[in-house]
Design an enzyme around this catalytic site. Structure first.
Site, short mmCIF file in Angstrom:
data_model
loop_
_atom_site.label_atom_id
_atom_site.label_comp_id
_atom_site.label_asym_id
_atom_site.label_seq_id
_atom_site.Cartn_x
_atom_site.Cartn_y
_atom_site.Cartn_z
N GLY A 74 77.02 -90.48 -60.89
CA GLY A 74 75.84 -90.17 -61.68
C GLY A 74 74.86 -89.27 -60.92
N SER B 98 71.57 -87.67 -59.21
CA SER B 98 70.63 -87.91 -58.13
C SER B 98 69.55 -88.83 -58.75
CB SER B 98 70.23 -86.79 -57.55
OG SER B 98 69.30 -87.31 -56.47
N GLY B 99 69.27 -90.28 -57.83
CA GLY B 99 68.26 -90.93 -58.67
C GLY B 99 68.77 -91.86 -59.55
N GLY C 47 70.42 -94.25 -59.34
CA GLY C 47 70.70 -95.64 -58.92
C GLY C 47 71.82 -95.99 -57.91
N LYS C 48 72.89 -95.01 -57.55
CA LYS C 48 74.01 -95.30 -56.96
C LYS C 48 73.93 -96.12 -55.83
CE LYS C 48 75.00 -91.01 -57.13
NZ LYS C 48 73.93 -90.39 -57.64
N THR C 49 73.08 -95.40 -54.88
CA THR C 49 72.98 -96.03 -53.40
C THR C 49 72.30 -97.43 -53.43
OG1 THR C 49 72.62 -93.81 -52.40
CG2 THR C 49 71.62 -95.78 -51.19
N SER D 5 79.20 -86.59 -57.59
CA SER D 5 80.61 -86.34 -57.98
C SER D 5 80.63 -85.86 -59.45
CB SER D 5 81.80 -87.18 -58.05
OG SER D 5 81.21 -88.46 -58.35
P1 ADP Z 1 71.27 -92.38 -56.11
O1 ADP Z 1 72.16 -93.11 -55.08
O2 ADP Z 1 71.73 -92.06 -57.37
O3 ADP Z 1 70.63 -90.97 -55.83
P2 ADP Z 1 69.20 -94.27 -55.39
O4 ADP Z 1 69.78 -95.22 -55.38
O5 ADP Z 1 69.03 -93.51 -53.97
O6 ADP Z 1 70.01 -93.12 -56.29
O7 ADP Z 1 67.61 -94.16 -55.93
C1 ADP Z 1 67.46 -95.07 -57.39
C2 ADP Z 1 65.76 -95.30 -57.17
O8 ADP Z 1 65.52 -95.95 -58.59
C3 ADP Z 1 65.59 -96.25 -56.13
O9 ADP Z 1 64.25 -96.13 -55.62
C4 ADP Z 1 65.72 -97.57 -57.00
O10 ADP Z 1 64.81 -98.60 -56.33
C5 ADP Z 1 65.14 -97.34 -58.33
N1 ADP Z 1 65.31 -97.94 -59.39
C6 ADP Z 1 64.82 -98.44 -60.44
N2 ADP Z 1 65.23 -99.25 -61.16
C7 ADP Z 1 66.35 -99.12 -60.96
C8 ADP Z 1 67.87 -99.85 -61.69
N3 ADP Z 1 67.69 -100.60 -62.50
N4 ADP Z 1 69.04 -99.43 -60.91
C9 ADP Z 1 68.81 -98.79 -59.88
N5 ADP Z 1 67.86 -98.18 -59.19
C10 ADP Z 1 66.75 -98.27 -59.62
#
Ligand code: ADP
Length: 181
Positions: free
Chosen positions: A11, A13-14, A16-18, A86
Site C-alpha cells: 500500500g 506510504s502512510g 498503515g502498513k507498519t 511494493s
Molecule cells: P506505512 O507503513 O504504510 O508507511 P505507517 O504505519 O508508518 O504507514 O503510518 C500510518 C500512520 O497512520 C500512523 O501514524 C498511524 O498511527 C496512522 N493511522 C491512523 N489510522 C490508522 C488506521 N486505521 N490504520 C493504520 N494506521 C492508521
C-alpha cells in the site's frame, strides 16, 4: 514442523502498513506460539539495499531481496510480516509464486487500502510534504505509480477501519487459509 507463511502488506506510504504489522506482531506473540519477524521497508532498505534508489528496476531488485529473505524464514516455520509499498504487481505476483510453490510456506497478499488524501494528511514521515514541494522525486502516489492488487487475499480499508479491526481481519483470513490455528 508448522508451516510458515508470509503476510505481505502492500500500500501507499502512510496507509498503515507498519502500524498494522506491529499490531499483528503483538497479537501473534501473545496469542500463538509462533516465531514472528517483521520485514519493514525502511529498516530492510537500510540493511539490505543501501545501494538502491527508487527507479522501477531498483524497487524491483529491492523487493526481490526481501522475497528471498522471506522465503528462507517462512520455510523454517516463521510468520513473516512484510511491510513494503511494493508498488508493482509483477513483483508481488512473483512473491506469491515463490512462496506458494514451496510446500513448506504460504503467502497472503493484503492490500492496505487508503486514499492518497488521507495518506497526505497523515504524512507520518513528512515525505508527501517534501514530494509536493518538489524536494524529492519518485514518490509513490505523487509522481510514481502504484498498481493496486487485482486479487489480494484480503483488503483492509484504513480510511474506515481501526488498526485493531484491520489486524483482526488479517488474523481471521490467515485462519481460514489454514495458516493459523
Ligand atoms: P506505512 O507503513 O504504510 O508507511 P505507517 O504505519 O508508518 O504507514 O503510518 C500510518 C500512520 O497512520 C500512523 O501514524 C498511524 O498511527 C496512522 N493511522 C491512523 N489510522 C490508522 C488506521 N486505521 N490504520 C493504520 N494506521 C492508521
Amino acid at each position: 514442523m508448522t508451516k510458515g507463511f508470509v503476510i505481505w502488506l502492500t500500500g501507499l506510504s502512510g496507509s498503515g502498513k507498519t502500524t498494522i504489522a506491529r499490531e499483528l506482531e503483538t497479537y501473534l506473540v501473545n496469542n500463538s506460539h509462533r516465531n514472528v519477524e517483521i520485514l519493514d521497508g525502511d529498516v530492510v532498505r537500510k540493511n539490505l539495499s543501501p545501494d538502491l534508489g527508487f527507479s522501477k528496476e531498483e524497487r524491483d531488485q529491492h523487493n526481490h531481496r526481501v522475497i528471498w529473505v522471506s522465503k528462507i524464514l517462512a520455510r523454517n516455520g516463521v510468520v513473516v510480516i512484510v511491510s513494503l509499498i511494493s508498488p508493482y504487481r509483477e513483483v508481488r505476483d512473483y512473491a506469491r509464486s515463490e512462496l506458494s510453490q514451496d510446500e513448506r510456506s504460504g503467502f497472503m497478499e493484503i492490500f492496505v487500502k487508503c486514499s492518497i488524501e488521507t495518506c497526505i494528511q497523515r504524512d507520518p514521515k513528512g515525505l508527501y510534504k517534501r514530494a509536493l514541494a518538489g524536494e524529492i522525486k519518485k514518490m509513490t502516489g505523487i509522481d510514481d505509480p502504484y498498481q493496486e492488487p487485482l486479487n489480494p487475499e484480503l483488503i483492509v480499508d484504513t480510511d474506515n477501519e481501526t488498526v485493531v479491526e484491520s489486524a483482526q481481519k488479517i488474523i481471521e483470513a490467515a485462519k481460514s487459509l489454514g495458516y493459523l490455528s
